[in-house]
Design a protein around this motif. Structure first.
Motif, PDB file in Angstrom:
ATOM      1  N   LEU A  99       0.682  -0.811   0.178  1.00  0.00           N
ATOM      2  CA  LEU A  99       0.058   0.379  -0.007  1.00  0.00           C
ATOM      3  C   LEU A  99       0.452   1.348  -0.431  1.00  0.00           C
ATOM      4  O   LEU A  99       1.363   1.596   0.884  1.00  0.00           O
ATOM      5  CB  LEU A  99      -0.949   0.159   1.208  1.00  0.00           C
ATOM      6  N   GLU A 100       1.330   1.828  -0.475  1.00  0.00           N
ATOM      7  CA  GLU A 100       1.716   2.864  -1.505  1.00  0.00           C
ATOM      8  C   GLU A 100       3.926   2.049  -1.155  1.00  0.00           C
ATOM      9  O   GLU A 100       3.534   1.987  -2.296  1.00  0.00           O
ATOM     10  CB  GLU A 100       2.123   4.294  -0.242  1.00  0.00           C
ATOM     11  N   GLU A 101       3.890   2.941  -0.078  1.00  0.00           N
ATOM     12  CA  GLU A 101       5.147   2.405  -0.489  1.00  0.00           C
ATOM     13  C   GLU A 101       5.766   0.800   0.534  1.00  0.00           C
ATOM     14  O   GLU A 101       6.530   0.351   0.732  1.00  0.00           O
ATOM     15  CB  GLU A 101       6.428   3.593  -0.432  1.00  0.00           C
ATOM     16  N   ASP A 102       3.977   0.561   1.382  1.00  0.00           N
ATOM     17  CA  ASP A 102       4.491  -0.093   2.455  1.00  0.00           C
ATOM     18  C   ASP A 102       4.719  -1.372   2.667  1.00  0.00           C
ATOM     19  O   ASP A 102       3.203  -1.574   1.594  1.00  0.00           O
ATOM     20  CB  ASP A 102       3.952   0.385   3.899  1.00  0.00           C
ATOM     21  N   GLU A 103       5.163  -2.492   2.825  1.00  0.00           N
ATOM     22  CA  GLU A 103       4.670  -4.314   1.985  1.00  0.00           C
ATOM     23  C   GLU A 103       3.502  -4.225   3.487  1.00  0.00           C
ATOM     24  O   GLU A 103       3.623  -4.201   4.373  1.00  0.00           O
ATOM     25  CB  GLU A 103       5.438  -4.969   2.431  1.00  0.00           C
ATOM     26  N   VAL A 104       2.173  -4.737   3.097  1.00  0.00           N
ATOM     27  CA  VAL A 104       1.174  -5.014   3.670  1.00  0.00           C
ATOM     28  C   VAL A 104       1.191  -6.669   4.014  1.00  0.00           C
ATOM     29  O   VAL A 104       0.489  -6.826   5.113  1.00  0.00           O
ATOM     30  CB  VAL A 104      -0.164  -3.903   3.539  1.00  0.00           C
ATOM     31  N   TYR A 105       1.235  -6.747   3.311  1.00  0.00           N
ATOM     32  CA  TYR A 105       0.705  -8.362   2.883  1.00  0.00           C
ATOM     33  C   TYR A 105       1.659  -9.829   2.390  1.00  0.00           C
ATOM     34  O   TYR A 105       2.866  -8.639   1.456  1.00  0.00           O
ATOM     35  CB  TYR A 105      -0.777  -9.162   2.611  1.00  0.00           C
ATOM     36  N   GLN A 106       2.407 -10.187   2.331  1.00  0.00           N
ATOM     37  CA  GLN A 106       3.043 -11.713   2.012  1.00  0.00           C
ATOM     38  C   GLN A 106       2.306 -12.963   1.691  1.00  0.00           C
ATOM     39  O   GLN A 106       1.615 -13.397   2.941  1.00  0.00           O
ATOM     40  CB  GLN A 106       4.552 -11.576   2.727  1.00  0.00           C
TER      41      GLN A 106
END
Length: 566
Positions: A99-106
């Motif tokens: 989301l934008e530049e942040d990882e939120v899910y892997q």
């Protein structure tokens, strides 16, 4: 760097196919795309004559289907090209969502060790088609390029095709016709057959970009990235330094305008953020569609792949489900053509693959609704999930950037024998088989490479079998069908696959050694546990103890002997 150059396949005169009255072929496949070619290869492996007709003279233009899932690779293993595909393709298991530049899910597609194939490879469709064409020709398939089927007339016991070539038009007949001519399917339209579902009002730009980059071999998906605000972007690595990048554009975008290099290149430069050189290999615009035909079987005409069903590309369900269509269809069609089963068996192809298509459409629709919400409620839900996912692990599993292709568990198939015994795990009747490492004749091997060559009985033992048991198993067979060929068709006799925890000396029989215990674990097996396996590596039935009479009944059921009876 350099763009891919499409091969040109030679045109062959249809003089040998032209006759009055028309020639009759046992099997014709329309469409030399991945699904049609897979069907043709499988036909040859089953010993069937097959004629493939295609209106083009080359492979696909552009990457198109990119992601080939583990189950597809296992099917391609059986067809004979998986080693080549995996050698050229980019293997990956990890997907990341931002989301934008942040990882939120892997996610990890293959969290457990002990599988021959990776969760996914990325490989341009044109490479896969080249491999399939070479394999089909090696096996003796008759592929005719620039042979455009302009009309199909179904009859009770055959179909008549009108074929247009550079040398003129002719008619030819097929006992059985497999239609795999793609999403726009001229044959489906010609026959006036319905296809129902949703077309989503959004557009995406596909760009195949040739460049050198050190991004990892993973799937990266962005919601609202700074380089493409308020939209989404997908990145995949392919072979030969080609990167697949998808930009969401919105429904109002002008497709012809957005494909122009002067529109595409600034988007790519904003994303890459540096001055690295790159080259555009292919650009296209697509819309989401989630639709399927009401029935995949129309008498002697059988539809497969995108001709039968379409899904949006997020989730990699198109080509993967098409390979599973061919995998399900061809062993059944082979038994029918050889007179070993009634043509009612083909009703199970339609039923089971329509179920699988509905499952894919459901998952694809959910992904599409999340990626491109069209209602205020959907958009509010999506944005709240993304906002929560940045800080709260529970919300990350709700982030849906495309639930990736998984094989269908055909638990509702009429060919299954329901469990009478208690089992744990996933290998229920109707399940696609799990792979596991084994040893055969002292050499390392894989379980799935030992199955898929007809019906098989997989028996778990810890001691040699008695002559009485072997004699019982030798009597298990089925003489099926209701055609004139029935009197001369050979019976269907499943072969025996013995699995043991250590090497056993059983004269005249290869014993698979479960070196790591993973076969027993994944199949919840004890000594005596027995599985009946279908030719397409699906479980048909299982028991805690060997019983030849139950095996015989389950084999008849798996060949559709009961379909249409009270």
């Amino acid at each position: 760097m350099g763009a891919y150059v499409n091969p040109i396949y030679p045109y062959k005169s249809p003089a040998d196919l032209m006759s009055t009255p028309p020639q009759r072929k046992p099997l014709i496949v329309i469409g030399a795309g991945p699904v049609g070619l897979a069907a043709a290869i499988d036909a040859r492996l089953q010993g069937l004559e097959v004629l493939v007709l295609d209106d083009d003279k080359t492979v696909s233009v552009g990457s198109r289907a990119v992601c080939y899932a583990k189950r597809s690779l296992e099917i391609l293993d059986r067809l004979g090209i998986a080693d080549e595909a995996c050698g050229l393709g980019v293997s990956w298991n990890i997907g990341r969502t931002f989301l934008e530049e942040d990882e939120v899910y892997q996610f990890n597609l293959v969290p457990d060790a002990g599988h021959k194939r990776p969760g996914m490879i990325n490989l341009q469709q044109y490479h896969v088609e080249e491999m399939l064409i070479a394999r089909a020709l090696e096996l003796g398939a008759d592929i005719r390029w620039q042979h455009k089927v302009t009309a199909v007339t179904p009859h009770d016991a055959h179909a008549t095709l009108t074929v247009e070539t550079p040398e003129g038009t002719f008619d030819i007949e097929a006992d059985w016709l497999v239609v795999a001519d793609g999403a726009r399917s001229p044959i489906r339209r010609h026959l006036g057959l319905d296809i129902e579902g949703r077309v989503f009002q959004d557009r995406f730009l596909i760009a195949d970009v040739i460049m050198k980059a050190d991004y990892p071999a993973e799937r990266w998906f962005w919601f609202d990235p700074p380089f493409h605000p308020n939209q989404s972007v997908l990145l995949h690595k392919q072979s030969n330094n080609v990167w697949r990048i998808d930009f969401q554009l919105g429904w109002d975008a002008d497709p012809e305008e957005e494909k122009k290099p002067e529109k595409v290149i600034p988007r790519l430069k904003a994303m890459l953020g540096d001055e690295r050189p790159f080259e555009l290999e292919w650009v296209s615009i697509y819309t989401f569609q989630c639709r399927r035909m009401t029935d995949f079987r129309h008498g002697r005409v059988l539809f497969a792949g995108d001709a039968a069903h379409q899904v949006s590309p997020f989730g990699a369900r198109g080509a993967n489900s098409g390979f599973q269509d061919a995998d399900d269809l061809m062993w059944k069609l082979s038994l029918v053509i050889k007179g070993q089963a009634s043509e009612k068996l083909l009703d199970s192809y339609a039923h089971d693959r329509q179920f699988a298509a509905d499952e894919n459409i459901m998952n694809s629709t959910r992904s599409t609704d999340f990626i491109t919400p069209k209602s205020r409620t959907s958009k509010t839900f999506r944005n709240q999930v993304l906002a929560l996912a940045k800080h709260h692990p529970f919300a990350r599993k709700l982030v849906n950037s495309g639930r990736l292709s998984m094989p269908s568990f055909l638990t509702g198939s009429v060919l299954n024998t329901p469990d009478a015994d208690t089992f744990e795990g996933n290998m229920v009747p109707g399940a696609p088989m799990d792979d596991a490492p084994v040893q055969l004749n002292g050499q390392d091997a894989w379980l799935l490479n030992q199955v898929g060559k007809g019906f098989q009985v997989m028996l778990f033992v810890d001691a040699p079998l008695s002559p009485d048991v072997l004699a019982q198993l030798a009597d298990v067979s089925w003489h099926g069908g209701s055609t004139p060929l029935r009197a001369i068709a050979p019976p269907i006799k499943p072969t025996l696959l013995i699995v043991a925890p250590s090497p056993l000396d059983i004269p005249g029989m290869n014993v698979i050694v479960d070196t790591q215990g993973l076969v027993a674990k994944r199949y919840d097996a004890q000594p005596g546990t027995t599985y009946l396996l279908r030719p397409d590596q699906h479980v048909a039935a299982r028991w805690r103890a060997l019983d030849a009479a139950k095996l015989q009944t389950a084999l008849a059921r798996a060949i559709g002997a009961h379909i249409g009876t009270a």
